[in-house]
Design an enzyme around this catalytic site. Structure first.
Site, PDB file in Angstrom:
ATOM      1  N   LYS A 112      -4.184  -3.934   3.020  1.00 33.09           N
ATOM      2  CA  LYS A 112      -3.764  -3.972   4.422  1.00 33.09           C
ATOM      3  C   LYS A 112      -4.909  -3.556   5.366  1.00 33.09           C
ATOM      4  O   LYS A 112      -4.936  -3.958   6.519  1.00 33.09           O
ATOM      5  CB  LYS A 112      -2.578  -3.053   4.658  1.00 33.09           C
ATOM      6  CG  LYS A 112      -1.360  -3.288   3.767  1.00 33.09           C
ATOM      7  CD  LYS A 112      -0.698  -4.617   4.034  1.00 33.09           C
ATOM      8  CE  LYS A 112       0.736  -4.700   3.520  1.00 33.09           C
ATOM      9  NZ  LYS A 112       0.892  -4.624   2.056  1.00 33.09           N
TER      10      LYS A 112
HETATM   11  C1  LIG Z   1       1.776  -5.278   1.212  1.00 28.35           C
HETATM   12  C2  LIG Z   1       1.360  -5.324  -0.192  1.00 28.35           C
HETATM   13  C3  LIG Z   1       1.625  -6.441  -1.007  1.00 28.35           C
HETATM   14  C4  LIG Z   1       2.421  -7.624  -0.515  1.00 28.35           C
HETATM   15  O1  LIG Z   1       1.768  -8.360   0.500  1.00 28.35           O
HETATM   16  P1  LIG Z   1       2.600  -9.353   1.463  1.00 28.35           P
HETATM   17  O2  LIG Z   1       1.626  -9.824   2.468  1.00 28.35           O
HETATM   18  O3  LIG Z   1       3.692  -8.512   2.067  1.00 28.35           O
HETATM   19  O4  LIG Z   1       3.152 -10.426   0.608  1.00 28.35           O
HETATM   20  C5  LIG Z   1       1.112  -6.438  -2.288  1.00 28.35           C
HETATM   21  N1  LIG Z   1       0.418  -5.389  -2.786  1.00 28.35           N
HETATM   22  C6  LIG Z   1       0.163  -4.290  -2.039  1.00 28.35           C
HETATM   23  C7  LIG Z   1      -0.590  -3.165  -2.644  1.00 28.35           C
HETATM   24  C8  LIG Z   1       0.622  -4.223  -0.722  1.00 28.35           C
HETATM   25  O5  LIG Z   1       0.352  -3.136   0.014  1.00 28.35           O
END
Ligand SMILES: *Cc1c(COP(=O)(O)O)cnc(C)c1O
Length: 467
Positions: A112
């Protein structure tokens, strides 16, 4: 380049307005009015660019000329200067068929950070330029909240409130969010699950009076800018894998640990722009609504399950609508009516003739808890590589879905230290990076509320009225 809604009820708007609008005012999601088609020559010219240079090249197609070049360059530099790896998103070769794209070298150790550190800079830029108050409001299954808070803590003109499901995020995720001391940060810990948090946020954003009088801004992947920033590493990783690959690298698969469908949608966008992508492998955990959709064309959220990969514990994937829009040939009327039907009946059934297209775009595998832990143990033993439980779902799905001789870049979305609960169950004793170890000694600040919208509104009133 301008932006339109998947539900077709707002006029074309510019890049900064799309960023500030977040959720489209007609309840849909914003998408670019057209997807740029890159020539082979352009792709060749990008092969040797550094990460930040590539960000600027890709953004140039989408920013509608609204941000002066030098200022965008400064924002991008500031966004990625906090990363611990000079490559930002390095690629590790595991075998000649499997590459791991490490997306966890940012300040909060999950993917993120790549979009949210930039969005923090961008909100700050808009607050200054337009003399605006900005109140960021978001729901998190753990990682988004930590990263968004990190991106805007202490920034002038900005307040941030994050809802997370009480007791359903990992200890490190909780600490990353709640040990931040800046007064522009509010953490609401909600009795309920992530879907409850996300639904309340969506309701507040859908109330246009509330949204504008409270200066609300979105950091969830409903915001197109987040998707855009994530598109960059699909390109970057392809070029890095090509350098490490024995023999010429053709089209690759990407395996993407998926919750809200944001990250994998960024991969879909990269493919539509011309990156040589074979299959997008959608990896889920036991919350496998999207796997079922890809197998039989029915999208029907069911019962929420808590798993070892909490950031993927999502039933209602907020970005799904963006893909629906494209697979239905950009027919916004049809999207609007299917989403209306989803609201009343709780499911979407894709027209039968479209299922073939879905299955050409995606493969999918839902990874159960034991398989996730087994994969972590196996990769530790065999390759001396410690996967976090989300990344392990990606690798397990790669093994299931990639064909003979195909090359897959599997996304490693978080650092294992964030999810020590699962790592311990594998009997593995990891040492924490210093930044994470330090969190355990800090005091926490959060407000516990029940899952009622009125409580959220009450807490927000207090927060927004405080100095
Ligand atoms: C948010 C997240 C995901 C999923 O990503 P999306 O964009 O919501 O599909 C997968 N792995 C981790 C570690 C995350 O923080």
């Amino acid at each position: 380049m301008e932006y339109i809604s998947t539900r077709g009820k707002i006029g074309k708007i510019g890049f900064i307005d799309a960023f500030m609008m977040g959720l489209a005012d007609d309840g849909g999601l914003l998408v670019p009015s057209e997807i740029p088609a890159l020539s082979k020559e352009t792709l060749d010219n990008w092969r040797n660019l550094g990460y930040q240079e590539l960000v600027l090249e890709i953004f140039a197609y989408f920013t509608n000329g609204e941000i002066p070049e030098a200022e965008l360059k400064d924002m991008v530099a500031a966004s990625y200067s906090s990363f611990r790896d000079p490559e930002v998103t390095p690629v590790r070769k595991i075998t000649n068929e499997l590459y791991l794209l490490e997306l966890f070298h940012g300040p909060t150790f999950a993917f993120k950070d790549i979009a949210l550190q930039f969005m923090g800079q961008f909100y700050s830029y808009v607050a200054k330029k337009q003399h605006k108050k900005i109140h960021i409001l978001g729901a998190t299954s753990g990682d988004t909240g930590a990263s968004a808070i990190q991106g805007v803590r202490g920034k002038e003109g900005i307040k941030i409130c994050i809802l997370h499901p009480n007791g359903k995020v990992s200890k490190v995720q909780e600490l990353q969010m709640t040990t931040v001391e800046d007064d522009n940060v509010l953490n609401l810990s909600v009795e309920g699950n992530f879907d409850d948090c996300q639904r309340m946020i969506k309701e507040l954003f859908a109330d246009l009076d509330y949204k504008s009088s409270n200066h609300l801004a979105a950091i969830n992947s409903i915001n197109f800018v987040r998707i855009l920033a994530q598109t960059v590493y699909y390109f970057y990783s392809y070029f890095q894998a090509a350098k490490q690959h024995e023999g010429e690298l053709g089209a690759v698969n990407f395996s993407v640990p998926t919750g809200n469908f944001g990250d994998i949608f960024a991969g879909y966008l990269a493919k539509r722009m011309g990156l040589p992508v074979n299959k997008l492998i959608l990896a889920t955990n036991e919350n496998n609504i999207l796997e079922k959709f890809i197998h039989d064309g029915v999208y029907m959220p069911g019962e929420f399950k808590a798993t070892y990969s909490p950031s993927m514990d999502i039933q209602v994937a907020s970005n799904f609508e963006r893909y629906l829009y494209y697979v239905l040939d950009e027919n916004s009327e049809l999207v609007a009516s299917l989403m209306e039907q989803f609201k009343t009946e709780g499911e979407i059934v894709i027209p039968h003739e479209k299922l073939e297209q879905v299955q050409a775009d995606f493969a999918s595998h839902g990874v159960d808890g034991q398989e996730c832990l087994d994969t972590i143990s196996e990769y530790q033993a065999k390759f001396n590589y410690l996967l976090d439980p989300h990344s392990a779902c990606g690798v397990a799905a790669t093994e299931k879905c990639s064909g003979e001789g195909e090359v897959t870049i599997s996304l490693a979305t978080a650092h294992p230290a964030k999810f020590d609960e699962a790592i311990k169950l594998c009997g593995i004793d990891q040492s924490f990076p210093e930044e994470i170890a330090a969190l355990f000694d800090k005091p926490q600040r959060q407000t516990l509320i029940d899952g009622k919208l009125s409580e959220v509104v009450r807490e927000l009133d207090k927060f927004y009225n405080a100095q």
